[in-house]
Write a protein that holds these residues in place. Structure first.
Motif, PDB file in Angstrom:
ATOM      1  N   VAL A  32      33.052 -19.397  30.659  1.00  0.00           N
ATOM      2  CA  VAL A  32      34.495 -19.568  30.855  1.00  0.00           C
ATOM      3  C   VAL A  32      35.215 -18.245  30.606  1.00  0.00           C
ATOM      4  CG1 VAL A  32      36.571 -20.661  29.858  1.00  0.00           C
ATOM      5  CG2 VAL A  32      34.553 -22.056  30.371  1.00  0.00           C
ATOM      6  N   VAL A  33      34.836 -17.568  29.526  1.00  0.00           N
ATOM      7  CA  VAL A  33      35.465 -16.282  29.195  1.00  0.00           C
ATOM      8  C   VAL A  33      35.095 -15.222  30.238  1.00  0.00           C
ATOM      9  CG1 VAL A  33      35.618 -14.420  27.487  1.00  0.00           C
ATOM     10  CG2 VAL A  33      35.595 -16.812  26.733  1.00  0.00           C
ATOM     11  N   ALA A  34      33.840 -15.201  30.661  1.00  0.00           N
ATOM     12  CA  ALA A  34      33.419 -14.236  31.680  1.00  0.00           C
ATOM     13  C   ALA A  34      34.171 -14.454  32.990  1.00  0.00           C
ATOM     14  CB  ALA A  34      31.912 -14.324  31.909  1.00  0.00           C
ATOM     15  N   ASP A  35      34.365 -15.714  33.372  1.00  0.00           N
ATOM     16  CA  ASP A  35      35.141 -16.013  34.582  1.00  0.00           C
ATOM     17  C   ASP A  35      36.575 -15.506  34.456  1.00  0.00           C
ATOM     18  OD1 ASP A  35      32.994 -17.215  35.849  1.00  0.00           O
ATOM     19  OD2 ASP A  35      33.631 -19.266  35.372  1.00  0.00           O
ATOM     20  N   ALA A 102      40.828 -11.747  27.997  1.00  0.00           N
ATOM     21  CA  ALA A 102      40.174 -12.960  28.501  1.00  0.00           C
ATOM     22  C   ALA A 102      39.696 -13.821  27.333  1.00  0.00           C
ATOM     23  CB  ALA A 102      39.001 -12.595  29.403  1.00  0.00           C
ATOM     24  N   LEU A 103      39.103 -13.182  26.335  1.00  0.00           N
ATOM     25  CA  LEU A 103      38.657 -13.920  25.151  1.00  0.00           C
ATOM     26  C   LEU A 103      39.839 -14.564  24.442  1.00  0.00           C
ATOM     27  CD1 LEU A 103      36.506 -14.808  23.142  1.00  0.00           C
ATOM     28  CD2 LEU A 103      36.764 -12.591  22.010  1.00  0.00           C
ATOM     29  N   ASP A 104      40.904 -13.806  24.256  1.00  0.00           N
ATOM     30  CA  ASP A 104      42.094 -14.352  23.605  1.00  0.00           C
ATOM     31  C   ASP A 104      42.654 -15.545  24.376  1.00  0.00           C
ATOM     32  OD1 ASP A 104      41.921 -12.492  21.567  1.00  0.00           O
ATOM     33  OD2 ASP A 104      43.409 -11.131  22.454  1.00  0.00           O
ATOM     34  N   ALA A 105      42.675 -15.440  25.691  1.00  0.00           N
ATOM     35  CA  ALA A 105      43.238 -16.501  26.524  1.00  0.00           C
ATOM     36  C   ALA A 105      42.388 -17.765  26.503  1.00  0.00           C
ATOM     37  CB  ALA A 105      43.393 -16.010  27.966  1.00  0.00           C
ATOM     38  N   LYS A 106      41.087 -17.631  26.333  1.00  0.00           N
ATOM     39  CA  LYS A 106      40.177 -18.781  26.429  1.00  0.00           C
ATOM     40  C   LYS A 106      39.579 -19.222  25.091  1.00  0.00           C
ATOM     41  CE  LYS A 106      40.742 -19.377  30.759  1.00  0.00           C
ATOM     42  NZ  LYS A 106      41.375 -20.594  31.248  1.00  0.00           N
ATOM     43  N   ARG A 107      40.009 -18.599  24.012  1.00  0.00           N
ATOM     44  CA  ARG A 107      39.463 -18.923  22.681  1.00  0.00           C
ATOM     45  C   ARG A 107      39.569 -20.422  22.363  1.00  0.00           C
ATOM     46  NH1 ARG A 107      38.535 -15.321  18.789  1.00  0.00           N
ATOM     47  NH2 ARG A 107      39.899 -13.843  19.827  1.00  0.00           N
ATOM     48  N   LYS A 108      40.719 -20.998  22.559  1.00  0.00           N
ATOM     49  CA  LYS A 108      40.934 -22.419  22.267  1.00  0.00           C
ATOM     50  C   LYS A 108      40.071 -23.295  23.172  1.00  0.00           C
ATOM     51  CE  LYS A 108      43.484 -25.957  20.565  1.00  0.00           C
ATOM     52  NZ  LYS A 108      42.526 -27.031  20.532  1.00  0.00           N
TER      53      LYS A 108
END
Length: 125
Positions: A32-35, A102-108
């Motif tokens: 998900v984060v890679a995408d 990207a990590l920050d956006a998908k952390r949750k």
């Protein structure tokens, strides 16, 4: 004594199932984060012929570490002269970060995936 051994074996099995579920969820979360990183990745539109347009985005991939307990998302595009430039784009003052955002956006989202999968594994027992 038999009840204690049975409870102990159940708890051990639940722990193993939960760990496997968490590892699988972490792998899915890394994707998900890679995408998201691919979506955010800038595409070079300059005139430097050493850099291939779109190569940075295409180079984003996941590396499994520590038996699936850890994943690393890597952007390791290389210019024609051998320079790895993903780090430069991510961290230079003129760069355009895409991995950490990207990590920050998908952390949750990743946390929710892991929690749900572990819950499902425990409920199945």
């Amino acid at each position: 004594m038999a009840k204690y051994q049975r409870a102990e074996s159940i708890l051990k099995e639940l722990g193993e199932q939960a760990m496997e579920a968490a590892k699988e969820a972490l792998a899915d979360g890394a994707e998900v984060v890679a995408d998201e990183a691919r979506r955010r990745c800038p595409v070079y539109d300059g005139k430097d012929r050493r850099v291939i347009k779109g190569a940075l985005k295409k180079s984003i991939h996941i590396e499994k570490r520590k038996g699936g307990k850890e994943y690393r998302i890597v952007a390791d595009a290389q210019a024609q002269d051998g320079l790895f430039y993903g780090t430069i784009v991510e961290f230079s003052p003129k760069g355009r970060p895409f991995l950490y955002p990207a990590l920050d956006a998908k952390r949750k989202t990743v946390q929710d995936i892991i929690i749900e999968r572990v819950r499902e594994a425990v409920r199945k027992k």
